[in-house]
Design an enzyme around this catalytic site. Sequence first.
Site, mmCIF file in Angstrom:
data_model
loop_
_atom_site.group_PDB
_atom_site.id
_atom_site.type_symbol
_atom_site.label_atom_id
_atom_site.label_comp_id
_atom_site.label_asym_id
_atom_site.label_seq_id
_atom_site.Cartn_x
_atom_site.Cartn_y
_atom_site.Cartn_z
ATOM 1 N N ARG A 204 14.228 38.748 16.671
ATOM 2 C CA ARG A 204 13.764 37.464 17.192
ATOM 3 C C ARG A 204 14.791 36.388 16.846
ATOM 4 O O ARG A 204 14.664 35.680 15.850
ATOM 5 C CB ARG A 204 12.381 37.131 16.632
ATOM 6 C CG ARG A 204 11.316 38.128 17.046
ATOM 7 C CD ARG A 204 9.939 37.767 16.519
ATOM 8 N NE ARG A 204 9.834 37.936 15.089
ATOM 9 C CZ ARG A 204 8.709 37.726 14.393
ATOM 10 N NH1 ARG A 204 7.612 37.339 15.007
ATOM 11 N NH2 ARG A 204 8.687 37.910 13.091
ATOM 12 N N HIS A 311 12.887 48.454 5.157
ATOM 13 C CA HIS A 311 13.902 47.400 5.207
ATOM 14 C C HIS A 311 13.866 46.548 3.947
ATOM 15 O O HIS A 311 14.908 46.227 3.358
ATOM 16 C CB HIS A 311 13.676 46.536 6.456
ATOM 17 C CG HIS A 311 14.747 45.527 6.688
ATOM 18 N ND1 HIS A 311 14.617 44.493 7.596
ATOM 19 C CD2 HIS A 311 15.972 45.374 6.141
ATOM 20 C CE1 HIS A 311 15.707 43.762 7.593
ATOM 21 N NE2 HIS A 311 16.555 44.276 6.720
ATOM 22 N N ASP A 350 10.481 34.135 10.454
ATOM 23 C CA ASP A 350 9.479 33.273 11.088
ATOM 24 C C ASP A 350 8.797 32.363 10.078
ATOM 25 O O ASP A 350 7.623 32.024 10.217
ATOM 26 C CB ASP A 350 8.440 34.109 11.826
ATOM 27 C CG ASP A 350 7.781 35.150 10.938
ATOM 28 O OD1 ASP A 350 8.135 35.227 9.737
ATOM 29 O OD2 ASP A 350 6.905 35.895 11.427
ATOM 30 N N ASP A 435 3.304 44.545 1.055
ATOM 31 C CA ASP A 435 2.622 43.435 0.390
ATOM 32 C C ASP A 435 1.292 43.874 -0.221
ATOM 33 O O ASP A 435 0.950 43.485 -1.345
ATOM 34 C CB ASP A 435 2.422 42.263 1.353
ATOM 35 C CG ASP A 435 1.852 42.697 2.688
ATOM 36 O OD1 ASP A 435 1.746 43.905 2.954
ATOM 37 O OD2 ASP A 435 1.498 41.808 3.496
ATOM 38 N N SER A 467 2.813 42.456 12.197
ATOM 39 C CA SER A 467 1.356 42.294 12.192
ATOM 40 C C SER A 467 0.799 41.952 13.562
ATOM 41 O O SER A 467 -0.420 41.874 13.731
ATOM 42 C CB SER A 467 0.961 41.203 11.196
ATOM 43 O OG SER A 467 1.499 39.950 11.585
#
Length: 630
Positions: A204, A311, A350, A435, A467
């Site tokens: 992105r 990653h 983001d 997470d 997500s």
Amino acid sequence: MPYMAGMRANLALSRSRSRNNSHHIDPIQHADTVPEPTPTDRHRPIDINKPTTISLAPSHSAQPMLKPLHHRRAAGGALPLTQPHNGSVIHGTRSKRRIGVEPVQHQRSTKSNGPLLVFRIIVIAIIILCLIWGYLIIKIASNVDYPQPSRSLARPYFETPNRRSRIGWMVRQELNHIRLQLRHVPLLDVEHMDSPVLVFTFNRADYLERTLWKIFLNHPAQSQHQAEKKLRNEGKDNLEKGMSGRLAGAPIIISQDGENLEVKAVIDTYRDLFEMKLGVPLYRIEHPRVTLKTTEFEEEWTSPYKLLAAHYGWAMEQVFSGVAYTHGDNHNRQTPSPPLPKRLIILEEDIEIADDFFSLMNSTADLLDSDDTLLAVSAFNDNGKEQHVADPKRLVRTDFFPGLGWMVSRNVWEGPASHPGTGLKVNWAPDGFWDDWLRENAQRRGRQIIRPEVSRTFHFGNMHGASDGENNDILNKIELEENDIHWEDQDLSYLSASLFAENYWKRVSGAKLVETVVEAKSYVAHSDVRLVYSNFEEFTRLAIELDIMQDEKAGVARTGYEGIVEIRYGRGNFFVYLTPPCVLTGKDKPEHFGTKPWKEYSKEALMKELGIESVQIDDRPPLNFDWDWR
């Protein structure tokens, strides 16, 4: 009068030539046959009524052509001889032009001028292009009128190469590079760059550009250059003293998952921006995409979480080990290798940061390094909606890992000397969902996280993420603090584990106990209030009524501290607390309240100690991956 008769004959011959100039004789074939008049011919009388023959002694091939010309002359007068190639008329024999030689030379000259003309056109085109480039460079240079970095610097322009021609896109990108390399600032001392920021990105490019632009605007190097400028006039000693502090968020490391041309173009341009305008090196590392080994029972939606976890683990090890500084990207200036990081600030493509984000990380760095009861520092509050927060200078401890802009120390990554083999890198997220894995008691080990009451990060990504926009309706409402707090000037001693637990217990246990959310909303305008939940089903019902996050992970509700969740309803000075049954009004603090780090607690044991009766079962299917993030 013979002389006068000759003159009249010559005049008549001249007039006849002018009337009949359309008749031509090939000068190439007959130039050598035209006789020179003798002196006798000039005085010989000419009878204009008698046909006169001019002997040209033509060759055999020219005789058929001369015959009609002879009869035409006999009918109309003297014959004019013209040279057809250049239009010159040969009047008699007085012309001194060498007929038949010059026209051939003229034709050869015309043919030889072709390549010369093309060469001249090419030279002129090159000169015009050089003038255009020179004009663009001068125009760009005339707009760069600041010797130091400025927040008003024009934002780099990006476009998708597929929308326009590839050549035009390349030219515009090159102009970006030229503009950013003009009048660069000095490179900052890399010895103070032990707290790098690591930005994760995939595909992105527009999101990444927005994140990097905010990092550039709010980077501490902006103020450091301004301080350097002020100290420069005060002497070298003052300058060295003023520039000796830690530079949180430097260097910049961008970890790209796989190859993407647009993402790489953004990274290359921002390397110029950071290195030339801030004096901060930027490194790009590229994570090779792994191949998932899944079974037929595993759903396709789990793949992005798996890839993201791989990653994360790979990139964090690259940075902490120093390998990230050896990648072969071209830098705009000679850059010494920074020292190995003591801690690492982590962002994603983001996430937008507040003005004081790096100041918050810098002020809590020493506490994170020295306090082994801390897992991380986060800049995000999951319940940070505008109507639920008020104090921009308040930090708290929490048992729930928020993520979304956080900092982790080397001790936590590799494991402290007092607890060997407990580092996060030992068995990083083997089942994906890094997470949630980090929130489990086996990894958290009772350690806590520092977070602000008002968030210093904003999650704006709502498309094409791992997500797929989960919880975006809530995350997009989280308030981003606009005030720039200089956190280095704040006293953060209240964040020590024991002192914070003592003060927090006093305030929560002293809150007014109410039975319903309606009562809580009524009394909170004048005092702290609390609602008790005995299981997570009750907690979910209360959270829905208060419009806050409802879920829990590993027995810990979002933003919870010892099972307590707080909000400021209506942005007032008082809190609404949701508390487990262990919190009793007027009672002494429980023995292990706020001091559970490095104690072996399972989820069930934790719930039992907090007095929560039942555990909400997570219906997420178990994952079974065979992979190695290294």
